[in-house]
Design a protein around this motif. Structure first.
Motif, short mmCIF file in Angstrom:
data_model
loop_
_atom_site.label_atom_id
_atom_site.label_comp_id
_atom_site.label_asym_id
_atom_site.label_seq_id
_atom_site.Cartn_x
_atom_site.Cartn_y
_atom_site.Cartn_z
N ILE A 65 0.83 -1.21 0.00
CA ILE A 65 0.00 0.00 0.00
C ILE A 65 0.87 1.26 0.00
O ILE A 65 0.46 2.30 -0.52
N ARG A 68 1.57 2.37 -3.71
CA ARG A 68 0.46 3.07 -4.37
C ARG A 68 0.18 4.41 -3.70
O ARG A 68 -0.34 5.32 -4.33
N SER A 69 0.47 4.53 -2.41
CA SER A 69 0.08 5.75 -1.69
C SER A 69 1.11 6.86 -1.76
O SER A 69 0.79 8.01 -1.45
N CYS A 70 2.33 6.55 -2.14
CA CYS A 70 3.40 7.55 -2.09
C CYS A 70 3.06 8.72 -3.02
O CYS A 70 2.87 8.54 -4.21
N ILE A 71 2.99 9.92 -2.45
CA ILE A 71 2.61 11.09 -3.25
C ILE A 71 3.76 11.58 -4.11
O ILE A 71 3.59 12.45 -4.95
N ALA A 72 4.96 11.03 -3.88
CA ALA A 72 6.14 11.49 -4.62
C ALA A 72 6.63 10.45 -5.63
O ALA A 72 7.67 10.65 -6.26
N GLY A 73 5.90 9.36 -5.77
CA GLY A 73 6.35 8.30 -6.68
C GLY A 73 7.72 7.78 -6.30
O GLY A 73 8.48 7.32 -7.14
N PHE A 93 5.19 11.84 4.94
CA PHE A 93 4.76 10.80 5.89
C PHE A 93 3.50 10.05 5.47
O PHE A 93 2.88 9.37 6.29
N THR A 94 3.10 10.14 4.20
CA THR A 94 1.92 9.37 3.77
C THR A 94 2.17 7.87 3.93
O THR A 94 1.27 7.11 4.26
N ILE A 96 3.87 6.47 6.28
CA ILE A 96 3.64 6.16 7.70
C ILE A 96 2.14 6.06 7.96
O ILE A 96 1.68 5.20 8.71
N LEU A 97 1.38 6.92 7.29
CA LEU A 97 -0.08 6.94 7.45
C LEU A 97 -0.73 5.63 7.00
O LEU A 97 -1.78 5.26 7.50
N VAL A 98 -0.12 4.95 6.04
CA VAL A 98 -0.79 3.77 5.48
C VAL A 98 -0.18 2.42 5.85
O VAL A 98 -0.86 1.39 5.76
N CYS A 99 1.07 2.36 6.26
CA CYS A 99 1.70 1.04 6.49
C CYS A 99 1.07 0.35 7.70
O CYS A 99 1.19 0.83 8.82
N CYS B 41 3.89 14.31 -9.97
CA CYS B 41 3.28 14.20 -8.66
C CYS B 41 2.59 15.52 -8.33
O CYS B 41 3.25 16.48 -7.92
N LEU B 44 3.23 17.64 -5.32
CA LEU B 44 4.59 18.16 -5.16
C LEU B 44 4.80 19.53 -5.81
O LEU B 44 5.92 20.05 -5.80
N TYR B 60 6.20 11.21 -11.85
CA TYR B 60 5.56 10.14 -11.09
C TYR B 60 6.17 8.78 -11.43
O TYR B 60 6.26 7.91 -10.58
N LEU B 295 -4.68 11.13 -2.99
CA LEU B 295 -3.81 10.42 -3.91
C LEU B 295 -3.81 8.90 -3.72
O LEU B 295 -3.90 8.16 -4.69
N PRO B 296 -3.71 8.41 -2.48
CA PRO B 296 -3.72 6.95 -2.34
C PRO B 296 -4.98 6.31 -2.93
O PRO B 296 -4.89 5.28 -3.62
N SER B 324 -1.98 12.99 5.00
CA SER B 324 -0.81 13.29 5.83
C SER B 324 -0.16 14.51 5.22
O SER B 324 0.21 14.50 4.05
#
Ligand SMILES: Cc1cc2nc3c(=O)[nH]c(=O)nc-3n(C[C@H](O)[C@H](O)[C@H](O)COP(=O)(O)OP(=O)(O)OC[C@H]3O[C@@H](n4cnc5c(N)ncnc54)[C@H](O)[C@@H]3O)c2cc1C
Lengths: 146, 416
Positions: A65, A68-73, A93-94, A96-99, B41, B44, B60, B295-296, B324
């Motif tokens: 997860i 897929r969740s990383c906002i920075a790819g 920290f997204t 951290i939010l999902v793991c 992204c 960003l 991305y 995004l997720p 977050s």
């Protein structure tokens, strides 16, 4: 695909894995120079309950997860290993939010880091496993096609 | 050979491509994108302006992604109509793209209400695309006075990234506190204080009523609802977003504020799927149907849509609102819905709020104390019964040690 697994019953809660991890990823030759008197930022940590302790590091999930969740790819999975490109990470920290395992934390520089099985550092195999005095942490195949 | 068309080339679209290719290596994928860039992204764009990333790093995917995936890319092209009978997508230039399976991954657009005098403002921007960010960067210098209308996530990220490069940043909002969709007044105060420590000014509970240009000096000012007057030379409008749902709704697709999708990412129309910010789906933390734009969700929905379009079987039924976000190093996390009983723990620098209802964790707010928060998030998404964990232990800190031995064995004893 080999992964790191922990036998709760054998974990002494000694935290050596945390030190071995931090040292293996420090890029330094001397453990005392690398770690002594400094806060450490390992990619594995000991969880402690009332009567139990065990080490937690990235599970390298089948469908991670965090990827897929990383906002920075910045997180990807290659050859079964979930990796983070620290140059792309912006410390939002997204992950951290999902793991679900609590397996990610920032490093000393505030940028996220995670267990990559020591495949890229000088240890070459998981340092937590190699240094576990009670063989509570193992590196083995437990069935999965890759 | 199966023909896939994807409208949009954002986060949901890229994951849709990956989903299709996980099942079908050969089918023909055509991607229609109004923007001119390969997927970047979106969150960003503020990090680009404060120098914490650059255009290369904020891509991305790697540069050969589309080649590797065998996609035909139609940049700077806009889909204007879907012909559901003939199964074709019509572009603005008249091109018709036939499809066997279509994914609408069109995201959202900024909502700009009518303001008196807005047309006269020269330097005004939205802040949702890379081009917006690049244009804003050109428009500001160290003497600029920037006024941002909207204290939501986008307005505040914009304020953060401009704080060091301009003379003055002021944020106004009708709401009486920042991040009104995520935080209550008390929690928002922590975030606002951090932003104020970095020189950002606020006019809250008050918003722009009209804009005026001084005929002699050419300077702009905003007159607020309260009558207060703010001088500015660059205006950013970050009031809110609207789902790009019309392509599907115009032809009879279901949905209130977004395109309604089920857990397979199917719309109410045959062979038309949708994913990401343009959709509305079921929030598993409360059972309500909502826009769940983050995004997720866009990524997970896009992937599931792709798999299903290609004849595979993927279910995504765990959407919740979750976010977050950090401002000058202060991390705020929110997830789920704020229903039921509240457990709260506060210090001068942190807040933890956990909401439980019956035997379930429903939502949380964590400001300045985000360690291992994903353990809480997964409890909300998986509807983990509180009676199956040591929740007293969990209140102190998120830890898998609070789970039963059997649950831990599943989590750590084999493949997950
Ligand atoms: C400044 C900012 C900060 C953010 N921060 C966060 C954050 O920290 N965490 C988080 O979870 N989310 C964040 N978001 C939200 C996140 O970016 C979105 O949830 C995510 O990008 C949604 O992905 P999507 O693929 O659904 O839509 P998008 O990424 O918006 O992509 C949709 C694409 O479709 C194109 N399109 C639309 N209509 C057409 C058409 N008719 N024809 C052709 N192309 C079309 C659009 O031009 C766009 O490129 C942020 C957003 C912004 C703007």
């Amino acid at each position: 695909m080999k992964r790191v697994y922990v036998n709760e019953e054998w974990c002494l809660g000694c935290h050596l894995c945390e030190y071995n991890c931090a040292f293996a990823n420090s890029g330094m030759q001397d453990m005392a120079l690398a770690l002594k008197g400094k806060p450490i930022y390992p990619r594995i940590h000991i969880e402690e309950g009332e009567k139990i302790s065990y080490a937690v590091s990235c599970r390298h999930c089948e469908d991670p997860i965090c990827v897929r969740s990383c906002i920075a790819g910045a997180i990807s999975k290659e050859g079964g290993v979930v990796k983070i490109d620290r140059a792309k990470c912006v410390s939002c920290f997204t992950c951290i939010l999902v793991c679900p395992y609590g397996a990610l934390a920032p490093g000393e520089d505030g940028v996220m880091q995670k267990c990559e099985l020591c495949l890229q550092n000088s240890c070459g195999e998981p340092a937590c496993v190699k240094g576990c005095p009670n063989r509570a942490i193992v590196y083995e195949e437990r069935g999965e096609e890759e | 050979m199966r023909r896939y068309v994807i409208i949009g080339n954002g986060i949901a679209a890229v994951n849709c491509i990956e989903g299709i290719r996980s099942v079908d290596a050969k089918g023909r994928i055509t991607v229609v994108s109004e923007e001119t860039h390969p997927a970047y992204c979106r969150p960003l764009i503020s990090y680009l302006l404060d120098g914490r990333t650059d255009q290369k790093r904020m891509q991305y995917r790697d540069p050969d992604f589309y080649d590797r995936m065998g996609c035909e890319m139609l940049y700077r092209r806009k889909a204007v109509r879907i012909d559901r009978e003939d199964k074709k997508v019509e572009l603005l230039d008249g091109t018709l793209l036939p499809y066997d399976a279509l994914c609408v991954a069109a995201g959202s657009h900024p909502f700009v209400p009518k303001f008196e005098g807005l047309d006269e403002v020269g330097k005004k921007f939205s802040f949702t695309t890379l081009d917006d960010a690049l244009a804003l960067e050109q428009a500001v210098d160290k003497d600029s006075k920037v006024l941002i209308v909207g204290a939501g996530m986008i307005g505040l990220k914009c304020a953060e990234c401009l704080a060091e490069r301009v003379a003055e940043v002021t944020v106004c909002d009708l709401a009486d506190h920042v991040l009104p969709t995520f935080l209550n007044f008390e929690c928002a105060a922590y975030v606002q204080r951090r932003l104020e420590d970095h020189g950002i000014r606020f006019a809250l509970g008050d918003s722009a009523a009209r804009f005026e240009k001084d005929a002699s000096s050419g300077a702009y000012r905003a007159v607020l609802k309260s009558g207060a007057v703010l001088a500015f030379d660059v205006l950013v409008l970050a009031i809110g977003a609207r789902a790009n749902a019309s392509l599907v709704k115009d032809i009879g697709g279901a949905g209130e504020r977004g395109i309604a999708v089920d857990e397979h990412m199917r719309t109410s129309l045959p062979d038309i799927y949708a994913a990401g910010d343009c959709t509305e789906s079921t929030d598993v933390s409360c059972g309500e149907r909502k826009l769940l734009s983050n995004l997720p969700n866009a990524a997970m929905q896009g992937y599931a849509a792709g798999v299903n379009m290609a004849g595979g079987s993927a279910v995504f039924d765990r959407a919740i609102m979750m976010n977050s976000i950090s401002f000058f190093g202060l991390h705020s996390m929110t997830a789920g819905s704020y229903n039921g009983e509240l457990f709260e723990e506060k210090t001068d620098t942190s807040v933890k709020r956990l909401y439980t209802e019956g035997d379930l964790l429903k939502g949380f707010v964590l400001i300045g104390c985000s360690d291992r928060a994903g353990i809480y998030t997964s409890m909300i998404r998986n509807r983990t019964p509180l009676s199956s964990v040591d929740f007293e232990m969990m209140k102190k800190a998120a830890t898998t040690a609070a789970f039963s031995a059997g649950a831990r064995e599943k989590m750590f004893g084999g493949m997950v």
